[in-house]
Write an enzyme that holds these catalytic residues in place. Structure first.
Site, PDB file in Angstrom:
ATOM      1  N   HIS A  31      -7.422  -3.145  -3.133  1.00 39.07           N
ATOM      2  CA  HIS A  31      -8.529  -2.816  -4.038  1.00 39.07           C
ATOM      3  C   HIS A  31      -9.489  -3.996  -4.166  1.00 39.07           C
ATOM      4  O   HIS A  31     -10.704  -3.813  -4.230  1.00 39.07           O
ATOM      5  CB  HIS A  31      -7.989  -2.417  -5.420  1.00 39.07           C
ATOM      6  CG  HIS A  31      -7.366  -1.052  -5.421  1.00 39.07           C
ATOM      7  ND1 HIS A  31      -7.854   0.001  -6.144  1.00 39.07           N
ATOM      8  CD2 HIS A  31      -6.308  -0.569  -4.736  1.00 39.07           C
ATOM      9  CE1 HIS A  31      -7.110   1.076  -5.917  1.00 39.07           C
ATOM     10  NE2 HIS A  31      -6.156   0.745  -5.074  1.00 39.07           N
ATOM     11  N   ASP A 121     -13.248  -0.300 -10.886  1.00 41.13           N
ATOM     12  CA  ASP A 121     -12.312   0.439 -10.053  1.00 41.13           C
ATOM     13  C   ASP A 121     -11.991   1.731 -10.789  1.00 41.13           C
ATOM     14  O   ASP A 121     -11.677   1.695 -11.994  1.00 41.13           O
ATOM     15  CB  ASP A 121     -11.045  -0.416  -9.879  1.00 41.13           C
ATOM     16  CG  ASP A 121     -10.167   0.060  -8.762  1.00 41.13           C
ATOM     17  OD1 ASP A 121      -9.854   1.261  -8.737  1.00 41.13           O
ATOM     18  OD2 ASP A 121      -9.794  -0.768  -7.916  1.00 41.13           O
ATOM     19  N   THR A 143     -11.620   3.770  -4.152  1.00 40.66           N
ATOM     20  CA  THR A 143     -11.219   3.031  -2.948  1.00 40.66           C
ATOM     21  C   THR A 143     -10.474   3.917  -1.942  1.00 40.66           C
ATOM     22  O   THR A 143      -9.965   3.411  -0.953  1.00 40.66           O
ATOM     23  CB  THR A 143     -10.320   1.828  -3.315  1.00 40.66           C
ATOM     24  OG1 THR A 143      -9.178   2.329  -3.998  1.00 40.66           O
ATOM     25  CG2 THR A 143     -11.035   0.832  -4.187  1.00 40.66           C
ATOM     26  N   TRP A 362      -6.113   3.086   3.162  1.00 41.75           N
ATOM     27  CA  TRP A 362      -7.507   3.428   3.476  1.00 41.75           C
ATOM     28  C   TRP A 362      -8.283   2.244   4.054  1.00 41.75           C
ATOM     29  O   TRP A 362      -9.106   2.399   4.952  1.00 41.75           O
ATOM     30  CB  TRP A 362      -8.214   4.003   2.242  1.00 41.75           C
ATOM     31  CG  TRP A 362      -9.602   4.496   2.537  1.00 41.75           C
ATOM     32  CD1 TRP A 362     -10.751   4.123   1.913  1.00 41.75           C
ATOM     33  CD2 TRP A 362     -10.002   5.462   3.542  1.00 41.75           C
ATOM     34  NE1 TRP A 362     -11.836   4.782   2.450  1.00 41.75           N
ATOM     35  CE2 TRP A 362     -11.403   5.620   3.456  1.00 41.75           C
ATOM     36  CE3 TRP A 362      -9.317   6.201   4.506  1.00 41.75           C
ATOM     37  CZ2 TRP A 362     -12.123   6.477   4.295  1.00 41.75           C
ATOM     38  CZ3 TRP A 362     -10.031   7.056   5.342  1.00 41.75           C
ATOM     39  CH2 TRP A 362     -11.417   7.183   5.233  1.00 41.75           C
ATOM     40  N   ASN A 363      -7.988   1.019   3.574  1.00 41.95           N
ATOM     41  CA  ASN A 363      -8.699  -0.138   4.138  1.00 41.95           C
ATOM     42  C   ASN A 363      -8.313  -0.344   5.595  1.00 41.95           C
ATOM     43  O   ASN A 363      -9.168  -0.574   6.451  1.00 41.95           O
ATOM     44  CB  ASN A 363      -8.403  -1.411   3.345  1.00 41.95           C
ATOM     45  CG  ASN A 363      -8.931  -1.302   1.938  1.00 41.95           C
ATOM     46  OD1 ASN A 363     -10.141  -1.362   1.705  1.00 41.95           O
ATOM     47  ND2 ASN A 363      -8.033  -1.096   0.994  1.00 41.95           N
ATOM     48  N   SER A 364      -7.016  -0.270   5.872  1.00 43.64           N
ATOM     49  CA  SER A 364      -6.564  -0.451   7.250  1.00 43.64           C
ATOM     50  C   SER A 364      -7.165   0.630   8.144  1.00 43.64           C
ATOM     51  O   SER A 364      -7.570   0.358   9.280  1.00 43.64           O
ATOM     52  CB  SER A 364      -5.032  -0.405   7.330  1.00 43.64           C
ATOM     53  OG  SER A 364      -4.496  -1.533   6.664  1.00 43.64           O
ATOM     54  N   GLU A 367     -10.688  -0.268   8.778  1.00 46.64           N
ATOM     55  CA  GLU A 367     -10.766  -1.463   9.630  1.00 46.64           C
ATOM     56  C   GLU A 367     -10.489  -1.090  11.090  1.00 46.64           C
ATOM     57  O   GLU A 367     -11.211  -1.505  11.994  1.00 46.64           O
ATOM     58  CB  GLU A 367      -9.782  -2.528   9.132  1.00 46.64           C
ATOM     59  CG  GLU A 367     -10.223  -3.134   7.804  1.00 46.64           C
ATOM     60  CD  GLU A 367      -9.095  -3.869   7.066  1.00 46.64           C
ATOM     61  OE1 GLU A 367      -8.054  -4.161   7.682  1.00 46.64           O
ATOM     62  OE2 GLU A 367      -9.266  -4.145   5.869  1.00 46.64           O
ATOM     63  N   ASP A 383      -1.841   8.643  -0.372  1.00 43.70           N
ATOM     64  CA  ASP A 383      -3.038   8.997   0.412  1.00 43.70           C
ATOM     65  C   ASP A 383      -2.854   8.768   1.903  1.00 43.70           C
ATOM     66  O   ASP A 383      -3.615   9.292   2.718  1.00 43.70           O
ATOM     67  CB  ASP A 383      -4.222   8.139  -0.030  1.00 43.70           C
ATOM     68  CG  ASP A 383      -4.230   7.927  -1.504  1.00 43.70           C
ATOM     69  OD1 ASP A 383      -3.704   8.785  -2.223  1.00 43.70           O
ATOM     70  OD2 ASP A 383      -4.747   6.886  -1.937  1.00 43.70           O
TER      71      ASP A 383
HETATM   72  N1  UDP Z   1      -4.057  -7.219   5.312  1.00 38.84           N
HETATM   73  C1  UDP Z   1      -4.203  -8.521   5.710  1.00 38.84           C
HETATM   74  N2  UDP Z   1      -3.157  -9.122   6.359  1.00 38.84           N
HETATM   75  C2  UDP Z   1      -2.013  -8.506   6.646  1.00 38.84           C
HETATM   76  C3  UDP Z   1      -1.871  -7.152   6.237  1.00 38.84           C
HETATM   77  C4  UDP Z   1      -2.912  -6.534   5.571  1.00 38.84           C
HETATM   78  O1  UDP Z   1      -5.239  -9.149   5.517  1.00 38.84           O
HETATM   79  O2  UDP Z   1      -1.125  -9.138   7.229  1.00 38.84           O
HETATM   80  C5  UDP Z   1      -5.178  -6.571   4.579  1.00 38.84           C
HETATM   81  C6  UDP Z   1      -5.855  -5.490   5.376  1.00 38.84           C
HETATM   82  O3  UDP Z   1      -6.870  -6.049   6.179  1.00 38.84           O
HETATM   83  C7  UDP Z   1      -6.375  -4.539   4.303  1.00 38.84           C
HETATM   84  C8  UDP Z   1      -5.435  -4.770   3.116  1.00 38.84           C
HETATM   85  O4  UDP Z   1      -4.685  -5.940   3.405  1.00 38.84           O
HETATM   86  O5  UDP Z   1      -7.700  -4.849   3.954  1.00 38.84           O
HETATM   87  C9  UDP Z   1      -4.461  -3.649   2.890  1.00 38.84           C
HETATM   88  O6  UDP Z   1      -5.123  -2.564   2.362  1.00 38.84           O
HETATM   89  P1  UDP Z   1      -4.726  -1.070   2.742  1.00 38.84           P
HETATM   90  O7  UDP Z   1      -5.591  -0.155   1.952  1.00 38.84           O
HETATM   91  O8  UDP Z   1      -4.754  -0.881   4.193  1.00 38.84           O
HETATM   92  O9  UDP Z   1      -3.209  -0.938   2.312  1.00 38.84           O
HETATM   93  P2  UDP Z   1      -2.389  -1.295   0.966  1.00 38.84           P
HETATM   94  O10 UDP Z   1      -1.947  -2.688   1.099  1.00 38.84           O
HETATM   95  O11 UDP Z   1      -3.308  -1.071  -0.207  1.00 38.84           O
HETATM   96  O12 UDP Z   1      -1.263  -0.322   1.025  1.00 38.84           O
END
Ligand code: UDP
Length: 469
Positions: A31, A121, A143, A362-364, A367, A383
């Protein structure tokens, strides 16, 4: 002109010149990243952003164009880890955070940059009430994907009821593809399984009709239709992907990382290791910052990676290391690296990386899509299940690993998926789709792109007084 006119006009000028916004993320990696990135975008467009985040997380934020203010969640020494559970944490955050946020707003009231808007948020709908008490504008930031928000918006609005039953036929919602049972967060079928989390997800919509702005980290080409399908209840402006500018339009100088890492990333040894490998020969595996796999699932992944077609770089957080099968580290030899945390963007952008085994946070997902890396989706809960459906079935940028009857992705299945995204006919189609989405993500954020225009409109609306303050 009376003296009070002059005073209120000059106050308006102060607002208008460089409106000050406070940005309030939920304090987890997934987030903080998109909200901090949004703050940087707004700074690049002339706003003055301040990120208000918990005492614990302030220590990890480094973004030159963004000010940081600590806010109290009631657990100032250890953050979430100190709270016994999600419910406790959220209640405490609401109670302590409302007061703390109010104090921050008050602190700036008599300066030459009073706060104009709170961008909160969507997990913290109470921030809207704080904004209103101070006669400020309020913007909710979601997010998750628009598709996921659409599903929850239907539940909140009563057009979909809980538990969601999808055993015989798929779920059909306007604007969304057919969704089977495995494409939905499990707790929609069994609402009692995660009551606090479900309540939080639904609470995001509780006062949304009173928000001045709603944002979502997605973009028109990707999910315009899904967003439009619920626009009346969820009038979100799609402003994503919130990925650092260097990987997209390159218009924010030096913006190569989010600027917030809650764990220390290992960098040098990884770059050296990847540098010695052929282009697209390495699988990168990460389950994000929260997922905790079972020992059984960890062992299956470990075996698949040893047998699989690619070298691998696997992120196993320190707390998860004990689940690795005995003798695994020795067996890996030169085929792979296991590290506790990395700079994921740098890794995904590395030419040696040819596929991303992801939990589909969602971020991954954004990315992988923005950096053009074919994905193997191994979603675990919430999600992630819906994101996986879109990765494979709608955008065609990867394949989804199938679970057995115990909910485990077995080694043979993971090896099959690794081969499918890296070798043969299907991998060519996936790679073509990946290139297309990478270009579309960049176009959305570039000058005049759909997300860029949506952000510009917000900035413009903030600059001209909307009359509510
Ligand atoms: N991430 C990172 N290094 C790692 C693993 C994850 O920088 O070794 C970052 C990744 O780039 C992303 C975030 O952590 O921006 C994880 O967000 P995501 O929504 O994918 O998953 P969550 O951790 O919320 O389940």
């Amino acid at each position: 002109m009376t003296e009070s006119n002059i005073e209120s006009n000059s106050k308006m000028d102060k607002h208008a010149a460089c409106p000050h916004v406070i940005i309030l993320p939920y304090p987890s990696q997934g987030h903080i990243n998109p909200l901090l990135q949004f703050a940087k975008r707004l700074a690049g467009k002339g706003l003055r952003p301040t990120v208000a985040t918990t005492h614990y997380t302030t220590n990890f934020i480094r973004a030159p164009s963004v000010a940081v203010e600590p806010i109290s969640d009631g657990f100032d020494d250890g953050g979430f880890a100190q709270a016994r559970n999600e419910g406790n944490f959220l209640n405490s955050f609401k109670h302590n955070g409302s007061k703390s946020l109010s104090d921050i707003i008050g602190k700036y009231e008599s300066t030459d940059h009073p706060v104009r808007c709170i961008i909160y948020d969507a997990f913290f709908p109470w921030a809207l009430d704080v904004a209103r008490r101070h006669r400020l504008l309020a913007a909710a930031f979601f997010t998750n994907s628009a598709a996921v928000c659409a599903i929850f918006s239907h539940i909140h609005g009563g057009t979909l009821s809980l538990p969601v039953a999808v055993s015989d036929k798929p779920l059909l919602l306007p604007g969304l593809p057919e969704l089977n049972s495995g494409d939905l967060p499990g707790f929609l079928r069994a609402p009692e399984s995660y009551p606090a989390y479900l309540a939080m997800k639904l609470n995001q919509f509780s006062n949304l009709d009173r928000a001045d702005f709603v944002f979502d980290n997605s973009f028109q080409a990707l999910e315009g239709q899904e967003a439009k399908s619920v626009a009346e209840k969820w009038p979100a402006r799609l402003i994503g992907p919130m990925v650092p500018s260097a990987y997209l339009d390159g218009r924010i100088e030096g913006d190569k990382g989010y600027g917030a890492s809650l764990w220390k990333p290992l960098t040098e040894p990884l770059t050296a290791w990847l540098g010695a490998r052929e282009p697209a020969s390495v699988a990168y595996i990460s389950f994000g910052s929260m997922v905790s796999l079972t020992a059984d699932q960890t062992a299956e992944i470990a075996e698949a990676l040893l047998k699989g077609p690619s070298d691998f770089l696997w992120i196993v957080r320190e707390t998860e290391l004990k689940k690795l099968p005995e003798g695994f580290t020795e067996a890996v030899d030169g085929k792979g690296m296991i590290v506790p945390w990395c700079n994921q963007l740098e890794i995904l952008a590395h030419p040696a990386v040819g596929c991303f085994v992801t939990h589909c946070g969602w971020n991954s997902t954004l990315e992988g899509l923005s950096l053009g890396v074919p994905m193997v989706a191994v979603p675990q809960w919430a999600d992630q299940m819906t994101d996986a459906k879109f990765i494979e079935g709608i955008w065609g940028v990867g394949v989804r690993a199938k679970e057995d009857e115990f909910g485990i992705v077995r080694r043979e299945e993971l090896v099959r998926c690794l081969k499918e995204v890296t070798e043969g006919e299907k991998s060519l189609v996936i790679r073509k789709n990946v290139r297309k989405w990478k270009d579309l993500a960049k176009a959305a954020m570039d000058e005049g792109g759909s997300s860029d225009r949506a952000i510009d409109e917000f900035v413009k609306e903030l600059m001209i007084d909307k009359g509510t303050c």
